[in-house]
Design an enzyme around this catalytic site. Structure first.
Site, PDB file in Angstrom:
ATOM      1  CD  GLU A 231      56.834  10.648  26.690  1.00 56.95           C
ATOM      2  OE1 GLU A 231      57.387  10.181  27.713  1.00 56.95           O
ATOM      3  OE2 GLU A 231      57.453  11.013  25.681  1.00 56.95           O
ATOM      4  CD  GLU A 351      57.605  15.038  24.453  1.00 53.99           C
ATOM      5  OE1 GLU A 351      58.648  14.333  24.456  1.00 53.99           O
ATOM      6  OE2 GLU A 351      56.884  15.185  25.453  1.00 53.99           O
TER       7      GLU A 351
END
Length: 450
Positions: A231, A351
């Site tokens: 991320e 995810e």
């Protein structure tokens, strides 16, 4: 997602782990040396390929595998989780290949690794023969165990978040040595000294020779691919130029060392300030100000596939559940379209999770969320689309409360959820025929569903 470091805790829940293994895999043998044949995963346009066949992934996240492989008492959890994944017809597990300066640190300081012996031999603490990394050995174990179970690994190399050190730890190291340009966490991306730190780490991991298999990581097809960062965000430069420059340099560096494995960035999937989709697909205006840009970043030639995450309950506040499900479909279809038309690369949703802290949470809602993701992925695969796979965040085995967040599940504890997950494995297998390593599991699994 953000997950805190697991600290040492009493031996708890192991009865459930061993009971699960015994009931599910009656012929389980400790120390089995059986080796599963694997081929490297390749990319052909918008599709992953294994042995000349399309490869669509039903995967999962267990970020904690290396951490649990560090101690002998917790190591059985690694095998339990990987065996469970194989039994469910899952093919790839995403996990951390980093732990910087934290508990059970892999990298104690820049370029310096834990040198304690893996097998606990007393004389190793004083022997020059024990010049290997304890934590590296833990990662060796994870890779070797995944190979035995026919599971591939997507390995992430650093965290944008502070858990397990992350970019903050690199910045602190440079600051402590008096060479850091700034104390800002985002200096990770622009400080030349920190870039050298990270390149040294990349080289150490990719050229690591596994002490169990004898194979260098860069030569091991058990590894599905590398993820540069979990991320990434560079909020100090909303234009995205700083992060783009870093991504171009680091992705090229990875490829200069390892040309056999696929590479992705680890993006959340938000569209940047110059993308028209920032207004129609991003969850809100803030998503275009994080310094990342899904299209621009993913177009880098040394990046093999794109990634996005799915957390509508964190991105929106007060939105109705049905509206969230509609948004999930819209988000996924937009990125699959990008893979097909803009990038000519696969897109993986690495995810997706549904929080148990949601108002009026019920496991049925999580199952419907999972089904929405699975259905979009399946429809893309049926049409030979760019949707390459999806990864639940996150799976655990029993007795791991300290590693859980508000998304984690033990998948076999709820039959409806387990059936949903295994059903996706069987649906994808009907399209691709199943990879060699999972054919036996899939034959048994899918025949029982008919």
């Amino acid at each position: 997602m953000m997950s805190g470091n697991g600290l040492f805790y009493p031996i708890i829940g192991f009865a459930s782990v061993f009971a699960f293994i015994y009931m599910s895999f009656g012929d389980w043998k400790i120390g089995s040396s059986e080796e599963t044949r694997m081929s490297f995963v390749l990319r052909n346009g918008t599709q992953f390929m294994v042995d000349g066949k399309a490869f669509y992934i039903n995967g999962w996240n267990s970020y904690w595998l290396m951490d649990q492989a560090y101690e002998e008492y917790s190591k059985p959890r690694v095998r339990a989780m990987l065996q469970a994944g194989a039994k469910m017809g899952l093919t790839v597990c995403r996990t951390w290949a980093f732990n910087d300066g934290a508990y059970h640190a892999l990298q104690i300081s820049p370029g310096r690794f834990d040198e304690r012996a893996f097998k606990g031999l007393a004389d190793c603490f004083h022997s020059l023969a024990c010049q290997f990394s304890f934590s590296h050995e833990a990662l060796d174990h994870v890779i070797a165990e995944a190979r035995k179970q026919g599971i591939r690994l997507l390995l992430s190399l650093v965290n944008n978040l502070q858990a397990y050190g992350g970019k903050t730890q690199y910045v602190n190291w440079a600051w402590q040595e008096g060479i850091g340009l700034s104390s800002s966490n985002d200096s990770f991306f622009f400080d030349p000294s920190i870039r050298i730190y990270f390149k040294n780490y990349i080289k150490a991991v990719l050229t690591r020779k596994n002490t169990i298999t004898g194979i260098e990581y860069r030569d091991d097809p058990t590894i599905f691919g590398w993820e540069l960062m979990n991320e990434p965000r560079c909020m100090s430069d909303a234009s995205g130029d700083t992060l783009q420059d870093w991504l171009e340099e680091m992705s090229a560096y990875v490829k200069s060392i390892d040309k056999k494995h696929l590479l992705t960035i680890g993006l959340e999937g938000f569209y940047g300030p110059n993308s028209p989709k920032r207004l129609t697909v991003n969850p809100a205006e803030w998503a275009a100000t994080l310094g990342a840009d899904f299209i621009r970043n993913s177009k880098i030639s040394s990046v093999d596939f794109a990634s996005a995450h799915i957390y509508p309950d964190h991105w929106f506040h007060g939105q109705e559940f049905e509206a969230e499900l509609k948004y999930v479909s819209k988000w996924m279809l937009s990125h699959i379209e990008d893979g097909d038309k803009e990038l000519n690369k696969p897109i993986m949703f690495t995810e997706f999770g549904f929080s148990n802290e949601n108002k009026n949470f019920h496991p049925d809602k999580r199952d419907r969320f999972f089904k929405t993701v699975f259905d979009v992925m399946y429809q893309s695969a049926r049409k030979n689309g760019a949707g390459g796979g999806s990864f639940v965040w996150q799976f655990l085995v029993g007795g791991m409360e300290e590693y859980n967040d508000d998304f984690g599940i033990v998948p076999w504890e709820r039959p409806a959820t387990y059936k949903l997950i295994t059903g996706q494995s069987c649906r994808l297998a009907t399209i691709q025929g199943g990879v060699v390593q999972q054919k036996a599991n899939l034959k048994d699994l899918c025949s029982r569903r008919r």
